[in-house]
Design a protein around this motif. Structure first.
Motif: not given
Length: 186
Positions: A48-55, A90-96, A98-104, A141-146
């Motif tokens: 769901v996170g990766m799909i929402v990233f498209i939006f 909010l805008i930056i965190a909504t990008v960070v 899913p990106v950090s989740g995918m990297l993690m 690990g950095v992505a996990h913390e992020t």
């Protein structure tokens, strides 16, 4: 189909609510699955996170194209500054998030898939069942913390955002919330 002081476009309204509600649900599920170790939710959360990233990506592109909406009324300088800070957070965190989740997940060896469609293969450890061989453990690990920090930051920004919307609606009576619901204001 562009935003104005009196009415936001249907695209702005739709992207705001799709992203906002989806992120709230993903954060809630993320906290629940990690606190209670509900591993069965991880693939759903990631998909769901990766799909929402498209939006999210579409919302960022749309916001860059449209610019920030004009305020519905006149506000004190500190209110305007706080509003900008919260919206940028909010805008930056909504990008960070899913990106950090995918990297993690990807760099941690867990792979990336969307409801079974494999985008990046997992790298299981043949010597330890259930363990993965990280592609890049330090960055994972950095992505996990992020991911965790941005979730907490987003929660605080969300509370301020909702408080501001309610203040606009009930105290200022300026139509900001109505506009965010797709209505025209005077």
């Amino acid at each position: 189909m562009s935003d104005s002081r009196v009415k936001l476009s249907c695209v702005s309204v739709a992207l705001h609510w799709i992203v906002g509600i989806s992120i709230i649900m993903l954060v809630a599920v993320g906290v629940y699955m990690t606190d209670y170790k509900v591993y069965a939710l991880y693939p759903i959360h990631k998909s769901v996170g990766m799909i929402v990233f498209i939006f999210i990506f579409a919302r960022v592109v749309w916001r860059v194209k449209q610019g920030w909406p004009e305020p519905a009324s006149t506000y004190k300088s500190w209110e305007h500054a706080l509003s900008k800070l919260v919206h940028w957070t909010l805008i930056i965190a909504t990008v960070v998030m899913p990106v950090s989740g995918m990297l993690m997940s990807g760099l941690g060896g867990h792979g990336l898939s969307v409801f079974g469609l494999e985008l990046l293969a997992a790298t299981p450890n043949p010597d330890e069942v259930g363990k993965m061989i990280p592609i890049n453990g330090p960055i994972a690990g950095v992505a996990h913390e992020t991911h965790e920090i941005s979730g907490k930051l987003m929660f605080v920004a969300f509370l301020l955002h909702v408080s501001g919307a309610l203040k606009h609606h009930f105290m200022d009576k300026d139509g900001t919330l109505k506009r965010m619901l797709g209505q025209r204001i005077d």
